[in-house]
Design a protein around this motif. Structure first.
Motif, PDB file in Angstrom:
ATOM      1  N   PHE A 144       0.842  -1.204   0.000  1.00 37.05           N
ATOM      2  CA  PHE A 144       0.000   0.000   0.000  1.00 37.05           C
ATOM      3  C   PHE A 144       0.873   1.249   0.000  1.00 37.05           C
ATOM      4  CE2 PHE A 144       0.430  -1.603   4.375  1.00 37.05           C
ATOM      5  CZ  PHE A 144       1.017  -0.521   5.018  1.00 37.05           C
ATOM      6  N   HIS A 145       0.251   2.343  -0.375  1.00 37.53           N
ATOM      7  CA  HIS A 145       0.861   3.657  -0.248  1.00 37.53           C
ATOM      8  C   HIS A 145       0.535   4.202   1.138  1.00 37.53           C
ATOM      9  CE1 HIS A 145       1.688   4.209  -4.601  1.00 37.53           C
ATOM     10  NE2 HIS A 145       0.581   3.495  -4.767  1.00 37.53           N
ATOM     11  N   MET A 146       1.492   4.882   1.753  1.00 35.32           N
ATOM     12  CA  MET A 146       1.231   5.583   3.012  1.00 35.32           C
ATOM     13  C   MET A 146       1.592   7.057   2.832  1.00 35.32           C
ATOM     14  SD  MET A 146       2.888   5.097   6.820  1.00 35.32           S
ATOM     15  CE  MET A 146       1.965   3.594   7.189  1.00 35.32           C
ATOM     16  N   LEU A 147       0.643   7.921   3.160  1.00 34.01           N
ATOM     17  CA  LEU A 147       0.884   9.358   3.139  1.00 34.01           C
ATOM     18  C   LEU A 147       0.847   9.877   4.568  1.00 34.01           C
ATOM     19  CD1 LEU A 147      -1.389  10.556   0.166  1.00 34.01           C
ATOM     20  CD2 LEU A 147       0.937   9.620   0.101  1.00 34.01           C
ATOM     21  N   PHE A 148       1.943  10.460   5.004  1.00 36.73           N
ATOM     22  CA  PHE A 148       1.989  11.119   6.313  1.00 36.73           C
ATOM     23  C   PHE A 148       1.842  12.610   6.039  1.00 36.73           C
ATOM     24  CE2 PHE A 148       3.438  12.862  10.242  1.00 36.73           C
ATOM     25  CZ  PHE A 148       3.171  11.899  11.210  1.00 36.73           C
ATOM     26  N   ILE A 149       0.774  13.208   6.518  1.00 38.13           N
ATOM     27  CA  ILE A 149       0.380  14.572   6.153  1.00 38.13           C
ATOM     28  C   ILE A 149       0.488  15.486   7.372  1.00 38.13           C
ATOM     29  CG2 ILE A 149      -1.487  15.966   5.179  1.00 38.13           C
ATOM     30  CD1 ILE A 149      -2.606  13.121   4.172  1.00 38.13           C
ATOM     31  N   ASP A 150       1.276  16.540   7.242  1.00 39.10           N
ATOM     32  CA  ASP A 150       1.560  17.450   8.357  1.00 39.10           C
ATOM     33  C   ASP A 150       1.246  18.881   7.923  1.00 39.10           C
ATOM     34  OD1 ASP A 150       2.502  18.767  10.550  1.00 39.10           O
ATOM     35  OD2 ASP A 150       4.521  17.933  10.483  1.00 39.10           O
ATOM     36  N   VAL A 151       0.277  19.517   8.582  1.00 38.07           N
ATOM     37  CA  VAL A 151      -0.116  20.887   8.221  1.00 38.07           C
ATOM     38  C   VAL A 151       1.065  21.830   8.427  1.00 38.07           C
ATOM     39  CG1 VAL A 151      -1.676  22.809   8.719  1.00 38.07           C
ATOM     40  CG2 VAL A 151      -2.527  20.448   8.795  1.00 38.07           C
ATOM     41  N   ASN A 152       1.339  22.644   7.430  1.00 39.56           N
ATOM     42  CA  ASN A 152       2.459  23.579   7.504  1.00 39.56           C
ATOM     43  C   ASN A 152       2.151  24.753   8.435  1.00 39.56           C
ATOM     44  OD1 ASN A 152       4.255  22.292   5.649  1.00 39.56           O
ATOM     45  ND2 ASN A 152       2.997  23.044   3.954  1.00 39.56           N
ATOM     46  N   ASP A 153       3.152  25.105   9.260  1.00 40.09           N
ATOM     47  CA  ASP A 153       3.085  26.303  10.107  1.00 40.09           C
ATOM     48  C   ASP A 153       1.874  26.326  11.036  1.00 40.09           C
ATOM     49  OD1 ASP A 153       5.385  27.326   8.811  1.00 40.09           O
ATOM     50  OD2 ASP A 153       4.140  28.089   7.182  1.00 40.09           O
ATOM     51  N   PHE A 154       1.442  25.161  11.488  1.00 41.36           N
ATOM     52  CA  PHE A 154       0.238  25.136  12.326  1.00 41.36           C
ATOM     53  C   PHE A 154       0.475  25.825  13.669  1.00 41.36           C
ATOM     54  CE2 PHE A 154      -2.772  23.049  15.285  1.00 41.36           C
ATOM     55  CZ  PHE A 154      -3.949  23.456  14.681  1.00 41.36           C
ATOM     56  N   GLY A 155       1.692  25.676  14.216  1.00 43.41           N
ATOM     57  CA  GLY A 155       2.003  26.370  15.465  1.00 43.41           C
ATOM     58  C   GLY A 155       1.899  27.871  15.312  1.00 43.41           C
ATOM     59  N   LYS A 156       2.376  28.389  14.192  1.00 41.88           N
ATOM     60  CA  LYS A 156       2.295  29.831  13.936  1.00 41.88           C
ATOM     61  C   LYS A 156       0.848  30.278  13.753  1.00 41.88           C
ATOM     62  CE  LYS A 156       6.857  30.076  11.725  1.00 41.88           C
ATOM     63  NZ  LYS A 156       7.592  30.382  10.468  1.00 41.88           N
ATOM     64  N   ILE A 157       0.049  29.426  13.119  1.00 46.23           N
ATOM     65  CA  ILE A 157      -1.378  29.749  12.931  1.00 46.23           C
ATOM     66  C   ILE A 157      -2.063  29.875  14.277  1.00 46.23           C
ATOM     67  CG2 ILE A 157      -3.572  28.805  12.106  1.00 46.23           C
ATOM     68  CD1 ILE A 157      -2.037  27.613   9.736  1.00 46.23           C
ATOM     69  N   ASN A 158      -1.784  28.935  15.177  1.00 40.45           N
ATOM     70  CA  ASN A 158      -2.381  28.991  16.515  1.00 40.45           C
ATOM     71  C   ASN A 158      -1.968  30.255  17.261  1.00 40.45           C
ATOM     72  OD1 ASN A 158      -4.147  26.849  16.917  1.00 40.45           O
ATOM     73  ND2 ASN A 158      -2.509  25.405  17.413  1.00 40.45           N
ATOM     74  N   LYS A 159      -0.683  30.605  17.182  1.00 41.14           N
ATOM     75  CA  LYS A 159      -0.189  31.776  17.907  1.00 41.14           C
ATOM     76  C   LYS A 159      -0.732  33.079  17.333  1.00 41.14           C
ATOM     77  CE  LYS A 159       4.125  29.631  19.500  1.00 41.14           C
ATOM     78  NZ  LYS A 159       5.611  29.643  19.404  1.00 41.14           N
ATOM     79  N   ARG A 160      -0.880  33.120  16.024  1.00 39.78           N
ATOM     80  CA  ARG A 160      -1.314  34.364  15.386  1.00 39.78           C
ATOM     81  C   ARG A 160      -2.827  34.562  15.441  1.00 39.78           C
ATOM     82  NH1 ARG A 160       0.398  36.536   9.335  1.00 39.78           N
ATOM     83  NH2 ARG A 160      -0.740  38.522   9.451  1.00 39.78           N
ATOM     84  N   TYR A 161      -3.578  33.482  15.263  1.00 31.67           N
ATOM     85  CA  TYR A 161      -5.034  33.614  15.157  1.00 31.67           C
ATOM     86  C   TYR A 161      -5.794  33.015  16.338  1.00 31.67           C
ATOM     87  CZ  TYR A 161      -3.797  34.661  10.317  1.00 31.67           C
ATOM     88  OH  TYR A 161      -3.256  35.208   9.180  1.00 31.67           O
ATOM     89  N   GLY A 162      -5.096  32.286  17.204  1.00 29.01           N
ATOM     90  CA  GLY A 162      -5.752  31.686  18.366  1.00 29.01           C
ATOM     91  C   GLY A 162      -6.140  30.234  18.135  1.00 29.01           C
ATOM     92  N   HIS A 163      -6.272  29.497  19.233  1.00 30.36           N
ATOM     93  CA  HIS A 163      -6.567  28.070  19.150  1.00 30.36           C
ATOM     94  C   HIS A 163      -7.949  27.762  18.577  1.00 30.36           C
ATOM     95  CE1 HIS A 163      -2.952  26.358  21.032  1.00 30.36           C
ATOM     96  NE2 HIS A 163      -2.905  27.504  21.693  1.00 30.36           N
ATOM     97  N   PRO A 164      -8.999  28.567  18.837  1.00 33.63           N
ATOM     98  CA  PRO A 164     -10.293  28.273  18.192  1.00 33.63           C
ATOM     99  C   PRO A 164     -10.193  28.293  16.672  1.00 33.63           C
ATOM    100  CG  PRO A 164     -10.626  29.750  20.036  1.00 33.63           C
ATOM    101  CD  PRO A 164      -9.140  29.636  19.850  1.00 33.63           C
ATOM    102  N   PHE A 165      -9.413  29.258  16.141  1.00 37.07           N
ATOM    103  CA  PHE A 165      -9.215  29.295  14.698  1.00 37.07           C
ATOM    104  C   PHE A 165      -8.415  28.071  14.252  1.00 37.07           C
ATOM    105  CE2 PHE A 165      -6.820  30.332  10.876  1.00 37.07           C
ATOM    106  CZ  PHE A 165      -7.828  30.807  10.046  1.00 37.07           C
ATOM    107  N   GLY A 166      -7.428  27.688  15.073  1.00 33.56           N
ATOM    108  CA  GLY A 166      -6.649  26.490  14.760  1.00 33.56           C
ATOM    109  C   GLY A 166      -7.527  25.250  14.686  1.00 33.56           C
ATOM    110  N   ASP A 167      -8.526  25.172  15.585  1.00 37.49           N
ATOM    111  CA  ASP A 167      -9.476  24.055  15.536  1.00 37.49           C
ATOM    112  C   ASP A 167     -10.266  24.077  14.238  1.00 37.49           C
ATOM    113  OD1 ASP A 167      -8.662  23.169  17.991  1.00 37.49           O
ATOM    114  OD2 ASP A 167     -10.365  23.988  19.096  1.00 37.49           O
ATOM    115  N   ASP A 168     -10.652  25.284  13.799  1.00 39.85           N
ATOM    116  CA  ASP A 168     -11.373  25.407  12.522  1.00 39.85           C
ATOM    117  C   ASP A 168     -10.520  24.890  11.370  1.00 39.85           C
ATOM    118  OD1 ASP A 168     -13.530  26.534  13.788  1.00 39.85           O
ATOM    119  OD2 ASP A 168     -13.040  28.599  13.245  1.00 39.85           O
ATOM    120  N   VAL A 169      -9.229  25.214  11.404  1.00 42.76           N
ATOM    121  CA  VAL A 169      -8.323  24.765  10.354  1.00 42.76           C
ATOM    122  C   VAL A 169      -8.270  23.236  10.313  1.00 42.76           C
ATOM    123  CG1 VAL A 169      -5.893  24.646   9.662  1.00 42.76           C
ATOM    124  CG2 VAL A 169      -6.904  26.844  10.316  1.00 42.76           C
TER     125      VAL A 169
END
Length: 268
Positions: A144-169
């Motif tokens: 099988f194929h395995m894709l490991f998918i990691d959102v880019n800059d998610f820590g920065k998104i949380n810090k800049r826009y807040g954790h509720p927005f991070g949850d939306d993402v």
């Protein structure tokens, strides 16, 4: 996780010549929503409380019962049984050891067990699901194929826009990934935090299209969100079946980190 772990070995039975009203009384007495119909030691079917409610109380069980109930093995896994139930209306499944009835499992039993492994934020399965499916494919000798998918800059998104927005993402990104899970040969989970794992036996072309879509930045509430993808191709790995799934996940994770660093270097 097999059906044997959640099945009930105590089986309430009734004969097909009993009245519907008698069957209803027996269900109340045993606090059950279904009875297994057995005549002279022969398994005939299942009758449920829903079937009884739609049948006149003076009719007999034979007029209300389902003569083709789903039969499963104690070794069948809960995930596949859950998928099977989504295609049928059965409330009770018979657990058979060859031709011998050894127990029953209800739709509710299966749903409750599966719910333990569902991520509440995204509705996706959590890591134990992909662990199970990957190990199952390895045991069966299916690459099988395995894709490991990691959102880019998610820590920065949380810090800049807040954790509720991070949850939306995470929610919206998960919904986008779920669109690629329409195939029966594709399995997806939220592995941890902003990381996801997708396993598929689909074609190289399908995987390439999937990766290109994931890699492309997508606006979420006016914020561009992308992800790094680590791709491990089990069809081209000569020692693929000699390694445990844990090692495959680790390698795919490292490949996603490499892709992330390559992207960051391109934006310097």
């Amino acid at each position: 996780m097999n059906i044997s772990e959640i099945m009930t070995t105590t089986v309430s039975t009734i004969t097909s010549d009993k009245s519907v009203s008698f069957a209803a009384e027996k269900m109340n007495a045993y606090s059950t929503d279904a009875l297994v119909v057995v005549d002279h030691g022969e398994l005939m079917g299942i009758v449920t409380s829903r079937q009884l409610r739609s049948t006149h109380p003076n009719r007999i069980v034979a007029d209300a019962m389902n003569v083709l109930p789903i039969r499963i093995s104690p070794e069948d896994d809960v995930w596949e049984t859950h998928a099977l139930l989504q295609e049928h209306d059965d409330e009770l499944l018979l657990v058979m050891n060859e031709e011998e009835l050894i127990g029953v499992v209800t739709r509710e039993d299966v749903q409750l067990k599966v719910a333990e492994f569902i991520d509440p934020l995204t509705g996706l399965y959590r890591a134990p699901y992909i662990q199970y499916m990957g190990e199952k494919l390895l045991r069966e000798g299916k690459p099988f194929h395995m894709l490991f998918i990691d959102v880019n800059d998610f820590g920065k998104i949380n810090k800049r826009y807040g954790h509720p927005f991070g949850d939306d993402v995470i929610r919206m990104f998960s919904a986008a990934l779920s669109e690629w899970q329409s195939n029966d040969d594709t399995y997806l989970c939220r592995y941890a935090g902003d990381e996801f794992v997708l396993i598929t036996t689909a074609s190289d072309e399908w995987v390439k299209e999937c990766m290109e879509t994931i890699d492309k930045p997508t606006p979420i509430h006016d914020v561009m969100v992308s992800a790094a993808v680590g791709h491990l191709n089990g069809f081209r790995e000569p020692d693929f079946f000699d390694k445990p799934l844990r090692e495959h996940i680790a390698r795919a994770s490292l490949l996603s980190t490499k892709a992330k660093r390559k992207r960051e270097s391109m934006h310097l």
